[in-house]
Scaffold this motif. Structure first.
Motif, mmCIF file in Angstrom:
data_model
loop_
_atom_site.group_PDB
_atom_site.id
_atom_site.type_symbol
_atom_site.label_atom_id
_atom_site.label_comp_id
_atom_site.label_asym_id
_atom_site.label_seq_id
_atom_site.Cartn_x
_atom_site.Cartn_y
_atom_site.Cartn_z
ATOM 1 N N ARG B 140 0.838 -1.202 0.000
ATOM 2 C CA ARG B 140 0.000 0.000 0.000
ATOM 3 C C ARG B 140 0.874 1.255 0.000
ATOM 4 N N THR B 141 1.989 1.199 0.735
ATOM 5 C CA THR B 141 2.930 2.322 0.710
ATOM 6 C C THR B 141 3.466 2.526 -0.700
ATOM 7 N N SER B 142 3.788 1.416 -1.358
ATOM 8 C CA SER B 142 4.281 1.473 -2.728
ATOM 9 C C SER B 142 3.240 2.110 -3.652
ATOM 10 N N LEU B 143 1.948 1.759 -3.436
ATOM 11 C CA LEU B 143 0.869 2.362 -4.232
ATOM 12 C C LEU B 143 0.762 3.861 -3.959
ATOM 13 N N ALA B 144 0.875 4.230 -2.685
ATOM 14 C CA ALA B 144 0.811 5.648 -2.329
ATOM 15 C C ALA B 144 1.932 6.411 -3.017
ATOM 16 N N ARG B 145 3.138 5.808 -3.037
ATOM 17 C CA ARG B 145 4.281 6.444 -3.674
ATOM 18 C C ARG B 145 4.047 6.590 -5.177
ATOM 19 N N ALA B 146 3.368 5.588 -5.780
ATOM 20 C CA ALA B 146 3.105 5.648 -7.214
ATOM 21 C C ALA B 146 2.050 6.702 -7.529
ATOM 22 N N LEU B 147 1.097 6.896 -6.616
ATOM 23 C CA LEU B 147 -0.017 7.795 -6.916
ATOM 24 C C LEU B 147 0.221 9.232 -6.497
ATOM 25 N N VAL B 148 1.225 9.453 -5.639
ATOM 26 C CA VAL B 148 1.411 10.780 -5.062
ATOM 27 C C VAL B 148 1.789 11.803 -6.126
ATOM 28 N N THR B 149 2.329 11.338 -7.252
ATOM 29 C CA THR B 149 2.717 12.260 -8.323
ATOM 30 C C THR B 149 1.569 12.518 -9.290
ATOM 31 N N ALA B 150 0.360 12.013 -8.970
ATOM 32 C CA ALA B 150 -0.787 12.137 -9.874
ATOM 33 C C ALA B 150 -0.432 11.680 -11.286
ATOM 34 N N PRO B 151 -0.108 10.397 -11.452
ATOM 35 C CA PRO B 151 0.396 9.929 -12.748
ATOM 36 C C PRO B 151 -0.686 9.924 -13.820
ATOM 37 N N GLY B 152 -0.254 10.161 -15.061
ATOM 38 C CA GLY B 152 -1.140 9.974 -16.190
ATOM 39 C C GLY B 152 -1.210 8.508 -16.559
ATOM 40 N N LEU B 153 -0.106 7.807 -16.308
ATOM 41 C CA LEU B 153 -0.041 6.365 -16.583
ATOM 42 C C LEU B 153 0.525 5.669 -15.355
ATOM 43 N N LEU B 154 -0.249 4.715 -14.860
ATOM 44 C CA LEU B 154 0.194 3.940 -13.701
ATOM 45 C C LEU B 154 0.471 2.512 -14.152
ATOM 46 N N LEU B 155 1.692 2.065 -13.966
ATOM 47 C CA LEU B 155 2.081 0.716 -14.370
ATOM 48 C C LEU B 155 2.158 -0.163 -13.134
ATOM 49 N N LEU B 156 1.405 -1.268 -13.163
ATOM 50 C CA LEU B 156 1.392 -2.175 -12.014
ATOM 51 C C LEU B 156 1.959 -3.519 -12.455
ATOM 52 N N ASP B 157 3.126 -3.865 -11.947
ATOM 53 C CA ASP B 157 3.816 -5.084 -12.375
ATOM 54 C C ASP B 157 3.588 -6.197 -11.367
ATOM 55 N N GLU B 158 2.508 -6.941 -11.570
ATOM 56 C CA GLU B 158 2.127 -8.039 -10.662
ATOM 57 C C GLU B 158 2.212 -7.619 -9.195
ATOM 58 N N PRO B 159 1.583 -6.497 -8.838
ATOM 59 C CA PRO B 159 1.835 -5.956 -7.493
ATOM 60 C C PRO B 159 1.169 -6.767 -6.385
ATOM 61 N N PHE B 160 0.259 -7.671 -6.730
ATOM 62 C CA PHE B 160 -0.458 -8.390 -5.662
ATOM 63 C C PHE B 160 -0.049 -9.844 -5.568
ATOM 64 N N SER B 161 0.860 -10.288 -6.431
ATOM 65 C CA SER B 161 1.094 -11.728 -6.544
ATOM 66 C C SER B 161 1.801 -12.304 -5.319
ATOM 67 N N ALA B 162 2.491 -11.447 -4.546
ATOM 68 C CA ALA B 162 3.204 -11.972 -3.380
ATOM 69 C C ALA B 162 2.356 -11.875 -2.111
ATOM 70 N N LEU B 163 1.096 -11.413 -2.249
ATOM 71 C CA LEU B 163 0.270 -11.210 -1.057
ATOM 72 C C LEU B 163 -0.648 -12.406 -0.827
ATOM 73 N N ASP B 164 -1.073 -12.587 0.424
ATOM 74 C CA ASP B 164 -2.014 -13.677 0.696
ATOM 75 C C ASP B 164 -3.381 -13.323 0.103
ATOM 76 N N ALA B 165 -4.231 -14.336 -0.061
ATOM 77 C CA ALA B 165 -5.466 -14.184 -0.829
ATOM 78 C C ALA B 165 -6.367 -13.073 -0.288
ATOM 79 N N LEU B 166 -6.516 -13.002 1.023
ATOM 80 C CA LEU B 166 -7.406 -11.991 1.604
ATOM 81 C C LEU B 166 -6.859 -10.579 1.372
ATOM 82 N N THR B 167 -5.563 -10.421 1.626
ATOM 83 C CA THR B 167 -4.936 -9.113 1.418
ATOM 84 C C THR B 167 -5.046 -8.716 -0.045
ATOM 85 N N ARG B 168 -4.924 -9.709 -0.934
ATOM 86 C CA ARG B 168 -5.009 -9.422 -2.361
ATOM 87 C C ARG B 168 -6.386 -8.843 -2.715
#
Lengths: 274, 249
Positions: B140-168
């Motif tokens: 979530r911190t990583s997402l905040a860091r990605a969004l804080v610049t108000a991106p026009g394009l947000l690239l998500l590289d398998e960002p949930f694959s290492a998380l447990d099912a519920l957290t995902r």
């Protein structure tokens, strides 16, 4: 551990974690651990008092303390300590600057690595204390060879550890910093430098130990001031109390700088221990 | 020759457009004249097996990889969230997020970072060291860091694959709400078909260096994977695992 030990100690927390969890026991740990050194001191004093240990060979602890207080009142102890400390500070600073500059060059660029690292790795194997006769030939017998010996001793352990620290920085973090728009300088400041810091601090502790050791060796030869002079001068008069007292001052100084680096470690690496 | 263009006109131009993108590693052609577009504010999922070229495409869009030929047009700023959170362990959570910001005073940057962290529900963790965070909190911190610049394009590289099912699942909801709030164009690289179908407007299937299939997911959100079995079967078929799945069902 003696600050002169050539072996890197694991960071304190790791050592603590490897140890079995401490169970609360009766009696303070400090008292228990102080018991045997105190007993040795008492035994030493007794051996001297009963004449088993001649003061020509080794003065009793109480007399060493008295001699040191006496040297203090004469002002010679402070003066000698000041001179020795100055040699270590200048030699260490020179060696550290050279080590860090070379480590940054070798750690950050391929050409720098190819140019700087091979000679450094070769020179590293030379026992630097053996260079003292050469240094005297080159630089004379005053302060210069003493400071050069300390600087040489400091350079290699600090270089090796700093290079290892820079090389060990996670490339993914450097890449991420680039994606975040950090400049070359920003990546160096926010990623490479803090990433290399733990290894640098290990090198710092090792090199400070070497610095004191080099000082002791350098001061054995042609010193006309400093703790080494105090010791050799006292030895020629058979004053074992002053000789041992000088050694104690050396180790206290070594312990003090070691403790200072430990303090820096605890402050600067708080993120790791969290 | 490869060219790269970055604009900031986010309402009219696509968030990302690549054409004829080619990338070789030695004799191995990873991207083979690939064409793809992410519309403004569109959420596109990119599905593919490992080695299909999907990561190389994302790295080209992020500017981390230089293609051998083709054009890359992106609407900046471009942000990336990786599979691992990639936080600097020696900076506190707030400073990690603020590190993405270049403009304004230090106080302003920290203030914006604080707001981004509040959006991902981590207000009480601003002063924490990253190593003390759970996997979900770090991501979530990583997402905040990605969004804080108000991106026009947000690239998500398998960002949930290492998380447990519920957290995902929590993270899916979070990404959707952040996306609705800020409307960046999103390219989500994943190998999870259900994840692609529940989140994306459009699912692209990449294989052997090209987009081989596109699926429009015109279903209202929130979506239940149980309602998407037809599209799921279609994608499994394209990915070449349809037969086996049906046989075992």
């Amino acid at each position: 551990m003696s600050p002169y030990s050539p072996v890197a100690e694991p960071p304190p927390r790791v050592a603590a974690r490897l140890r079995r969890p401490r169970r609360p026991r009766r009696g303070s740990a400090l008292v228990r651990r102080a018991a045997s050194p105190v007993a040795l001191l008492v035994l030493w004093q007794l051996a001297s008092a009963t004449g088993v240990l001649s003061p020509d060979k080794l003065a009793p602890p109480a007399q060493i303390l008295r001699a040191m207080v006496e040297e203090w009142h004469k002002g010679t102890l402070q003066a000698a300590t000041g001179v020795s400390l100055q040699r270590v500070v200048i030699g260490f600073a020179l060696g550290a600057v050279v080590a860090v500059v070379l480590a940054v060059v070798a750690g950050l660029s391929r050409i720098g690595d190819d140019t700087v690292d091979p000679p450094m790795q070769m020179l590293r194997t030379v026992p630097h204390l053996g260079l003292l006769p050469l240094l005297v030939l080159w630089l004379g017998i005053d302060e210069a060879p003493k400071i050069a010996l300390i600087a040489l001793g400091v350079t290699f352990p600090l270089y090796v550890n700093t290079v290892a620290g820079i090389r060990g920085v996670d490339r993914k973090l450097v890449e991420t910093a680039g994606v975040l728009g950090l400049s070359w300088w920003g990546r160096l400041r926010h990623v490479v430098a803090p990433g290399a810091l733990p290894s640098f601090l290990v090198g710092l502790r090792l090199s400070l130990g070497v610095a004191w050791l080099s000082l002791i060796v350098a001061e054995q030869i042609n010193a006309t001031s400093g703790i080494g002079y105090l010791v050799t001068d006292a030895a020629s008069f058979g004053r074992t109390d002053v000789v041992v007292g000088g050694l104690i001052v050396y180790s206290l100084l070594g312990l003090a700088t070691d403790a200072a680096v430990r303090l820096i470690e605890r402050k600067a690496l708080a993120w790791r221990l969290a | 020759m490869a060219t790269r263009l970055t604009t900031t006109l986010r309402t009219t131009t696509p968030a990302a457009r690549v054409s004829g993108l080619t990338r070789r590693f030695g004799d191995h052609v990873v991207l083979d004249g690939l064409d793809a577009t992410v519309g403004p504010g569109e959420l596109v999922a990119l599905l593919g097996r490992s080695g299909s070229g999907k990561s190389t495409l994302l790295r080209s869009l992020a500017g981390l990889d230089r293609p051998d030929a083709g054009t890359v047009e992106v609407t900046g700023p471009v942000s990336v969230a990786f599979q691992e959170p990639r936080l600097l362990p020696w900076k506190r959570v707030l400073d990690n997020v603020a590190l993405a910001l270049r403009d304004g005073s230090r106080a302003e940057r920290r203030e914006r970072a604080g707001r981004a962290l509040a959006e991902v529900g981590l207000s009480e963790k601003t002063d924490a060291w990253p190593l003390t965070l759970s996997g979900g909190q770090a991501q979530r911190t990583s997402l905040a860091r990605a969004l804080v610049t108000a991106p026009g394009l947000l690239l998500l590289d398998e960002p949930f694959s290492a998380l447990d099912a519920l957290t995902r699942l929590e993270m899916h909801d979070l990404v959707l709400s952040l996306w609705r709030e800020h409307r960046p164009g999103v390219l989500l690289v994943t190998h999870d078909i259900d994840e692609a179908l529940t989140l994306a407007d459009r699912v692209l299937v990449v294989d052997r260096g090209r987009i081989r299939h596109a699926v429009d997911v015109r279903r209202p959100r929130p979506r239940d994977p149980a309602d998407l079995t037809d599209l799921r079967a279609e994608l499994l078929e394209v990915l070449g695992v349809g037969e086996r799945t049906r046989a075992s069902a």
